[in-house]
Design an enzyme around this catalytic site. Structure first.
Site, PDB file in Angstrom:
ATOM      1  CG  ASP A 118      -2.301   7.471   1.144  1.00  0.00           C
ATOM      2  OD1 ASP A 118      -1.156   7.823   0.076  1.00  0.00           O
ATOM      3  OD2 ASP A 118      -2.793   7.876   0.341  1.00  0.00           O
ATOM      4  CG  ASP A 153      -2.532   1.960   6.280  1.00  0.00           C
ATOM      5  OD1 ASP A 153      -3.247   2.644   6.996  1.00  0.00           O
ATOM      6  OD2 ASP A 153      -2.180   1.852   5.072  1.00  0.00           O
ATOM      7  CG  ASP A 201      -8.747   3.792  -2.898  1.00  0.00           C
ATOM      8  OD1 ASP A 201      -8.582   4.492  -4.539  1.00  0.00           O
ATOM      9  OD2 ASP A 201      -9.744   4.185  -2.399  1.00  0.00           O
ATOM     10  CG  ASP A 220      -2.129   1.283   1.013  1.00  0.00           C
ATOM     11  OD1 ASP A 220      -2.774   1.546   0.623  1.00  0.00           O
ATOM     12  OD2 ASP A 220      -1.957   1.596   2.517  1.00  0.00           O
ATOM     13  CG  ASP A 268      -5.349  11.806  -0.597  1.00  0.00           C
ATOM     14  OD1 ASP A 268      -5.160  12.401  -1.648  1.00  0.00           O
ATOM     15  OD2 ASP A 268      -6.654  10.760  -0.778  1.00  0.00           O
TER      16      ASP A 268
END
Length: 261
Positions: free
Chosen positions: A26, A197, A115, A24, A35
């Site tokens: 972030d 996470d 994402d 992943d 973001d």
């Protein structure tokens, strides 16, 4: 007289890499949400209430599209956005983990499944000098248009009820494993490792087997949810679970598992 044979100069193909490591982005590679970091480039380093309150559960990608459009309207430049992304610190020990994987690049294939979006991820990895480590990046498309707006799109459509409308990581992982096995002449990876996470890192765990390992960041949603699934004996959850607080924890586990033939 028989013609003498000419030695072949064709390169000998290297053997397929033994292990796949999925990351992943972030709060896994970087130590906060990209973001959230980018919002600090907005006027006053925050969003207006009407925009913050427009979020709909399960439609975060759609919300981020509105945020980026607002920032463009406020005159926030690409340089400002890129600077905020590049300043995000790595998670503790992450660069140590990258160094370990680089030193064993003959064994490990690395992929991002996130994402976030392509612009943020590539900007950060390039700044960190780590883009070359990754065979593929699966994330939401994003690029600046002629008007200076960062245009964000959903990654794909899917039918999974557990995942946000724009991305199911299990669909991505299953598709990638099947495609790479075919490309590798029918040879699957010996083991798959998944470092994450968040709650959206749970669904792809159902695509992994008992020889594979999930690395949930300790005390983050993925860790808590996997514990609950293990306690409940959730059907389909076969993966081993090794929580981590630092990238060094992942290195230590990979070192042990890599020695198993």
């Amino acid at each position: 007289m028989a013609a003498s044979s000419v030695p072949s100069t064709a390169p000998v193909p290297s053997p397929p890499k033994r292990f796949l490591v999925l990351f992943d982005f972030d709060e896994t590679i970087v130590n906060e949400s990209s973001d959230d970091a980018v919002v600090r480039a907005a006027p006053g380093q925050q969003l207006p209430d009407w925009l913050r309150h427009s979020y709909r559960e399960g439609y975060y990608n759609e919300q981020m599209q509105r945020i980026l459009a607002y920032m463009a309207e406020q005159g926030v430049t690409e340089d400002s956005i890129r600077s905020k992304v590049e300043q995000i610190p790595p998670t503790p020990g992450l660069l140590t983990l990258f160094q370990y994987l680089q030193s064993r690049k003959q064994d490990f294939e690395l992929v991002v499944v996130s994402d976030a979006n392509m612009y943020f991820i590539e900007a950060w990895l390039e700044r960190a000098g780590a883009r070359h480590l990754f065979h593929r990046i699966f994330t939401n498309p994003a690029s600046f248009d002629a008007q200076g707006r960062l245009v964000l799109l959903p990654f794909h459509a899917h039918d999974c009820q557990r995942c946000p409308d724009n991305m199911c990581k299990q669909v991505i992982v299953r598709g990638y494993l099947a495609r790479r096995q075919q490309e590798r002449g029918g040879c699957p990876f010996q083991r798959v490792f998944y470092v994450g996470d968040g709650a959206n890192d749970i669904c792809p765990m159902l695509a992994l087997g008992p020889r594979d390992t999930a690395f949930p960041r300790r005390h983050f949603p993925m860790h808590r949810l996997l514990q609950e699934m293990q306690d409940a004996g959730t059907e389909g959850l076969k993966v081993s679970v090794v929580p981590w607080a630092s990238g060094q924890d992942v290195v230590d586990c990979l070192n042990r598992l890599e020695e198993e033939r």
